[in-house]
Design an enzyme around this catalytic site. Structure first.
Site, PDB file in Angstrom:
ATOM      1  N   SER A 173       0.817  -1.216   0.000  1.00 47.93           N
ATOM      2  CA  SER A 173       0.000   0.000   0.000  1.00 47.93           C
ATOM      3  C   SER A 173       0.848   1.262   0.000  1.00 47.93           C
ATOM      4  O   SER A 173       1.919   1.311   0.586  1.00 47.93           O
ATOM      5  CB  SER A 173      -0.917   0.035   1.219  1.00 47.93           C
ATOM      6  OG  SER A 173      -1.668   1.238   1.183  1.00 47.93           O
ATOM      7  N   LYS A 210      -4.567  -6.810   3.439  1.00 48.62           N
ATOM      8  CA  LYS A 210      -4.553  -5.678   2.499  1.00 48.62           C
ATOM      9  C   LYS A 210      -5.967  -5.377   2.002  1.00 48.62           C
ATOM     10  O   LYS A 210      -6.355  -4.213   1.826  1.00 48.62           O
ATOM     11  CB  LYS A 210      -3.626  -5.976   1.308  1.00 48.62           C
ATOM     12  CG  LYS A 210      -3.651  -4.906   0.196  1.00 48.62           C
ATOM     13  CD  LYS A 210      -3.175  -3.568   0.710  1.00 48.62           C
ATOM     14  CE  LYS A 210      -3.115  -2.400  -0.227  1.00 48.62           C
ATOM     15  NZ  LYS A 210      -3.785  -2.286  -1.433  1.00 48.62           N
TER      16      LYS A 210
HETATM   17  C1  6PG Z   1      -3.185   1.358  -1.718  1.00 51.80           C
HETATM   18  C2  6PG Z   1      -4.512   1.526  -2.353  1.00 51.80           C
HETATM   19  C3  6PG Z   1      -4.506   1.049  -3.760  1.00 51.80           C
HETATM   20  C4  6PG Z   1      -5.747   1.500  -4.486  1.00 51.80           C
HETATM   21  C5  6PG Z   1      -6.631   0.325  -4.729  1.00 51.80           C
HETATM   22  C6  6PG Z   1      -8.074   0.540  -4.600  1.00 51.80           C
HETATM   23  O1  6PG Z   1      -3.222   0.803  -0.644  1.00 51.80           O
HETATM   24  O2  6PG Z   1      -2.163   1.793  -2.270  1.00 51.80           O
HETATM   25  O3  6PG Z   1      -5.493   0.827  -1.647  1.00 51.80           O
HETATM   26  O4  6PG Z   1      -4.327  -0.315  -3.713  1.00 51.80           O
HETATM   27  O5  6PG Z   1      -6.356   2.583  -3.905  1.00 51.80           O
HETATM   28  O6  6PG Z   1      -6.223  -0.133  -5.972  1.00 51.80           O
HETATM   29  O7  6PG Z   1      -8.640   0.936  -5.768  1.00 51.80           O
HETATM   30  P1  6PG Z   1     -10.185   1.216  -5.827  1.00 51.80           P
HETATM   31  O8  6PG Z   1     -10.456   2.241  -4.763  1.00 51.80           O
HETATM   32  O9  6PG Z   1     -10.410   1.724  -7.193  1.00 51.80           O
HETATM   33  O10 6PG Z   1     -10.888  -0.066  -5.581  1.00 51.80           O
END
Ligand code: 6PG
Length: 401
Positions: A115, A169
């Site tokens: 993340s 996650k």
């Molecule tokens: C992170 C985010 C990243 C992104 C997701 C969610 O932790 O870096 O969570 O993974 O925000 O891909 O995408 P959506 O909000 O479009 O489902």
């Protein structure tokens, strides 16, 4: 994110080889960074043979079929004992399947949630790896060196076996959905009460200097400061109120229902996002379905205090619900999860990083068997203190439609 992770790993003194199915993506990337020790490979064979044994191959591709496709093309080229790391947002059940599949073949596999978006990947993400402890031990020096640090502690820990890393996650993302929706609802109340974007920039900047300090509050303040270059109007007024989703929020919801755990805040956030995407239908319906127009007439400074309390209380509930779900699944799957360690690695690098994660970490470090975050004395006190304003804000919002 993949490119930035590569730059991050390289900057810690490790040698990195890079491969992309689209060769130009790889050559452009390598050419853009002549000062970096990157080994660009045009073929998967070349890529695999450029790695020292045991090989560590990290995959950053779209969740689902593409992950399996990459793994399948890698397998004939790898040796037993080599390590494959899936750093995407994979569904944890896919990770469990891959863990068994690859383990049975003699390969080692880590499903790691990463993340922090592109910026976090470069500067230091929060990493949530799951898989066998012995494989984690091999990866630990790299993961610890590239992750964010909070008070000297790396924002990475071995979450648990199998799909535990990707599961945590997924819940992180569900909580992220909740945080974003709470910010949207606070904004909506303020907008209805006549706050300008400049006033909101100030409110959110002030909040970010206090107990609500967090990455999402911080970037929200910055958004309010932006003007649309074409019209000069505040950019926030030009942004279409519609959003898509990649799936992690919805998966969180499905998992909560399957486990009979209530995650009402995340639930509402996922549903609000689905509703937001139905823009045309909403516009059409708004011409037919009307309601009373009630103004919010409360004094501005007072409203800011009340919304602060409501937002913070709701945030506590949201995290309590997300952690409750993690605890319940952790028990069911026997993952041996440590909520204190999970909260600790969310303090830096990730999208939901926030000052109050220090307090969540402390709560679980003080009492590892805490039955619910709301019952930790620190949070019980806050919820008691905030409750009157919180209820008032819910009433104000309902009455104002
Ligand atoms: C992170 C985010 C990243 C992104 C997701 C969610 O932790 O870096 O969570 O993974 O925000 O891909 O995408 P959506 O909000 O479009 O489902």
């Amino acid at each position: 994110m993949g490119q930035n992770l590569v730059l991050n790993v390289e900057s810690r003194g490790f040698q990195v080889s890079v491969y992309n199915r689209t060769t130009s993506a790889m050559t452009d990337f390598v050419a853009k960074h002549p000062d970096k020790k990157l080994v660009g490979e045009e073929t998967l064979e070349g890529f695999v043979s450029s790695l020292a044994s045991p090989r560590k191959v990290m995959i950053m591709v779209k969740a689902g079929g593409p992950v399996d496709a990459v793994i399948e093309s890698l397998l004939p080229l790898l040796d037993k004992g080599d390590i494959i790391i899936d750093g995407g947002n994979s569904l944890y059940t896919d990770t469990e399947r891959r863990d068994k599949w690859l383990g049975d073949l003699g390969f080692r596999f880590i499903g790691a949630g990463v993340s922090g978006g592109e910026e976090g990947a470069r500067k230091g993400p929060s990493i949530m790896p799951g898989g066998p402890v012995s494989t984690w031990d091999v990866m630990k020096p790299i993961f610890e060196s590239i992750s964010a640090k909070v008070e000297g502690e790396p924002c990475v820990t071995h979450i648990g076996t199998g799909g535990a890393g990707h599961y945590v996650k997924m819940i992180h993302n569900g909580i992220e959905y909740g945080d974003m929706q709470l910010i949207c609802e606070a904004y909506s109340i303020f907008k209805k009460a006549g706050f300008t974007p400049a006033e909101l920039a100030k409110v959110f900047t002030d909040w970010n200097e206090g107990d609500l300090e967090s990455y999402l509050i911080q970037i929200t303040a910055k958004i309010f400061e932006q003007n649309d270059p074409e019209t000069g109007d505040a950019l926030v007024n030009k942004i279409l109120d519609t959003a898509g989703q990649k799936g992690t929020g919805r998966w969180t919801l499905i998992n909560a229902v399957e486990n009979a755990v209530v995650i009402s805040t995340i639930n509402a956030a996922v549903e609000a996002r689905i509703l937001s995407s139905m823009k045309e239908k909403r516009v059409d319906a708004s011409k037919i379905l009307t309601g009373p127009d009630v103004e919010i007439s409360i004094e501005k400074a007072e409203l800011v205090k009340k919304v602060h309390d409501a937002l913070f209380a709701s945030k506590i509930i949201s995290y309590a619900q997300g952690l409750d779900l993690i605890a319940s699944m952790g028990e069911e799957k026997n993952w041996g999860l440590d909520l204190g360690k999970i909260a600790a690695i969310w303090r830096g690098g990730c999208i939901i990083r926030a000052r109050f994660l220090n307090d969540i970490t402390d709560a679980y470090r003080t009492d590892a068997k805490l039955s619910n975050l709301m019952l930790a004395p620190f949070f019980t006190k806050l919820l008691t203190e905030f409750q009157q304003n919180w209820r008032e804000v819910v009433s104000i919002a309902s009455l104002a439609g």
